[in-house]
Design an enzyme around this catalytic site. Structure first.
Site, short mmCIF file in Angstrom:
data_model
loop_
_atom_site.label_atom_id
_atom_site.label_comp_id
_atom_site.label_asym_id
_atom_site.label_seq_id
_atom_site.Cartn_x
_atom_site.Cartn_y
_atom_site.Cartn_z
N ASP A 58 0.86 -1.18 0.00
CA ASP A 58 0.00 0.00 0.00
C ASP A 58 0.90 1.23 0.00
OD1 ASP A 58 -1.95 1.86 0.19
OD2 ASP A 58 -2.62 1.34 2.20
N GLU B 268 -1.54 -1.38 -4.04
CA GLU B 268 -2.60 -0.38 -3.95
C GLU B 268 -1.94 0.96 -3.68
OE1 GLU B 268 -6.49 0.77 -1.19
OE2 GLU B 268 -5.57 -1.20 -1.03
N HIS C 72 -33.20 18.61 -17.73
CA HIS C 72 -32.03 18.45 -18.59
C HIS C 72 -32.30 19.06 -19.96
CE1 HIS C 72 -31.01 15.41 -15.57
NE2 HIS C 72 -29.76 15.62 -15.94
#
Length: 624
Positions: A11, A519, A599
């Site tokens: 990580d 990660e 919209h």
């Protein structure tokens, strides 16, 4: 403890790296934790510059570059003094001058009138040269000194100096079009100030503009134009002033400094990767694109181009003509319809580029043929009579990858250097402006030439040509660099060093892991300095937005008598303000209470989005 079945998890954060090795069963279920640790680091940021997020490398580089700059300046000024003595000019130290700003007055006088007294003239020229050599301005270090000998327009900074001179002293000298920087400075000095004048700004000063006559820094072409005028007015012969001129503006060229860091060809490790400006790469690129094309024949099946068809197209594309060639032109040449040609838009075999709508050409040759009128005719004439090796030598010189002074004894560059040495100052300036493609190819010149020849003389594409010539397998890929190899970025190198050490220790103790999972946040493999600046900028913008939205909440409570303001209310008010209180359809005035949100392109429609650019038309309730 060897031969364990385990997985590694990594990580990567901005200032830390978490590392763990977990033993797993045959079903990949965790059995036990073999090792876990967290390494905290500063990402290479200098502790004294943590607030500004400046790296140690950056800080040490400033000191290193400053020391190198001062050492080179001392050497350059010493060589100028030796050259002045050689031509009979006295060396006058600035400490011996007792008048304020006397160097500027001397420079202005030299550019204005011829000094009859030979001794006084030589003393004045020496003062001007030594002053200019210490305050010569800036220029692109890749430009040769001789480019300053030809006529160059004055810079934007000179224009600022001229406007300031006109504002301070609107006399004839300041208004003249060809006033030198020294003449403009003297005009301002003669105008005087209530306070003691300063020529230059103090670094970081926030004082009024009147505190500094000069802009932050003049360009070298401004001082070069002044020095040429001084030599012209004082009637200094060319064989005397040109060496002095070159000595004043001499700079160590960075050309060729990156050659030692060029990567090696993975198929021929003893050779360096070729320039993308080289003809070998551009010919390889054309051949590679051609082998990826397919022809749809009468039976609706796709086939490769034949060797004759590939060579015919290749000959058309490597022609030096600057005329535009399209795929339709090539299809007409081969007797096919454009609709039968397939493969345009797909990736090439090496995956480095997508076949574009325009066929590839010899870009370097085209740019040479399209160069400035002052250099095109002699350069094209030389190019036509030169050999392929001489072409490549000229391209390396024009691409700034080698320093011409370091290769003068190399026979391979003899013809190109002879041509360059025969150019006048104006032509040399235009030669520097020839812009060739930058970057490095994946392979060396020799490898590129072999691959090109194989693709054009056989049915092989790049994949097959590599297998045939270099005996590689179908799954061959260029070898990856070692994990711990330095990249030059302090924060990235810090992370890679820690990860590499952990992986090597785990491998030595338990064997190869089943997998390594990484990660990370996006900024962890970039510069910590930039990451921290981005983070602070993000937090600053969030703070500004929070204050802005708080003001909107207060506005709604006051104007609309709302006790509880919802997130949707804030978005509605923001949208109304963004559209200046007008409906996007009819233009009528709308308010918080007399509108509905919709919209512009319905969300069920093709190509609709939910972004702000498509989110908001407003319909007054009276119309709905």
């Amino acid at each position: 403890m060897r031969g364990k079945r385990y997985r590694i998890g990594i990580d990567v954060g901005l200032n830390s790296v978490g590392l763990a090795a977990v033993e797993v069963s045959d079903e990949n279920s965790p059995v036990r934790l073999l090792n876990a640790q967290s390494v905290i680091h500063d990402g290479g940021v200098d502790p004294q510059k943590n607030k500004e997020a400046i790296t140690r490398k950056n800080m040490s580089g400033v000191a290193r570059r400053t020391r190198r700059m001062r050492r080179r300046k001392r050497e350059r000024l010493h060589k100028l003094d030796m050259l002045l003595g050689k031509f009979g000019y006295p060396v006058i130290e600035p400490e011996s001058l007792d008048k304020p700003f006397e160097e500027w007055h001397v420079r202005a006088e030299l550019a204005t009138r011829y000094i009859e007294d030979d001794e006084l003239r030589r003393e004045s020229i020496s003062i001007a040269l030594r002053h200019m050599a210490r305050h010569r301005g800036w220029r692109n270090p890749y430009r040769q000194v001789d480019s300053l000998i030809s006529d160059n327009p004055y810079s934007k900074q000179y224009g600022e100096l001229k406007e300031k001179a006109k504002a301070y002293n609107d006399d004839a000298t300041a208004a003249e079009e060809e006033s030198t920087p020294a003449q403009l400075v003297v005009a301002m000095l003669d105008a005087g100030y209530a306070e003691a004048p300063r020529l230059r700004w103090r670094t970081g000063s926030k004082k009024p503009d009147a505190e500094g006559y000069l802009p932050v820094r003049l360009m070298q072409e401004d001082n070069a134009n002044e020095l040429k005028q001084i030599f012209r007015v004082q009637r200094v012969p060319a064989d005397e002033w040109k060496p002095l001129f070159r000595s004043v503006f001499y700079a160590v060229s960075p050309k060729g400094s990156a050659e030692q860091r060029v990567g090696q060809d993975p198929l021929a490790p003893e050779q360096a990767r070729a320039l993308k400006a080289s003809l070998a790469f551009q010919e390889y690129r054309i051949a590679n694109v051609i082998t990826n094309l397919r022809i749809k024949d009468a039976s609706a099946e796709l086939r490769k181009l034949t060797v004759d068809e590939k060579q015919s197209i290749y000959d058309q594309l490597v022609s030096p003509s600057s005329e535009d060639i399209t795929w339709s032109d090539l299809c007409d040449f081969l007797g096919f319809k454009r609709s039968q040609l397939k493969g345009v838009g797909s990736l090439t075999e090496d995956g480095e580029e997508r076949i574009s709508s325009r066929p590839p050409r010899l870009t370097s040759v085209q740019r040479i043929y399209e160069s400035d009128n002052k250099i095109r005719k002699p350069l094209v004439a030389w190019w036509k009579s030169a050999s392929d090796n001489e072409h490549e030598a000229m391209i390396r010189l024009l691409s700034n990858t080698v320093d011409i002074d370091k290769v003068r004894e190399d026979v391979a560059y003899a013809s190109a250097i002879e041509f360059i040495d025969g150019l006048d100052d104006d032509a040399l300036t235009k030669l520097d402006s020839v812009d060739l493609p930058s970057g490095r190819a994946a392979y060396s010149v020799e490898t590129l030439q072999k691959l090109t020849r194989q693709m054009l003389t056989t049915d092989d594409d790049l994949h097959e040509a590599r297998k045939t010539l270099f005996n590689v397998t179908d799954s061959w890929r260029p070898p990856a660099d070692p994990i711990g190899e330095p990249l030059g970025n302090p924060s990235v190198d810090r992370v890679l060093k820690n990860v590499n050490r952990y992986l090597m220790n785990c491998q030595q103790r338990w064997g190869n892991p089943v997998s390594v999972n990484i990660e990370h946040v996006r900024s962890s493999f970039s510069s910590v300095a930039f990451a921290r600046k981005d983070k602070r900028e993000y937090e600053k913008n969030n703070e500004k937005r929070s204050i802005f939205r708080s003001s909107l909440s207060e506005q709604l409570r006051a104007d609309e008598q709302m006790e509880k303001v919802r997130e949707s209310d804030l978005r509605r008010l923001e949208a109304i303000q963004r559209q200046n209180g007008q409906c996007l359809y009819c233009g009528r005035t709308i308010t918080f209470r007399t509108c509905e949100m919709d919209h512009i392109v319905p969300r069920k429609g093709v190509g609709s989005t939910n972004t702000r650019t498509n989110s908001l038309r407003y319909v007054p309730n009276a119309i709905v």
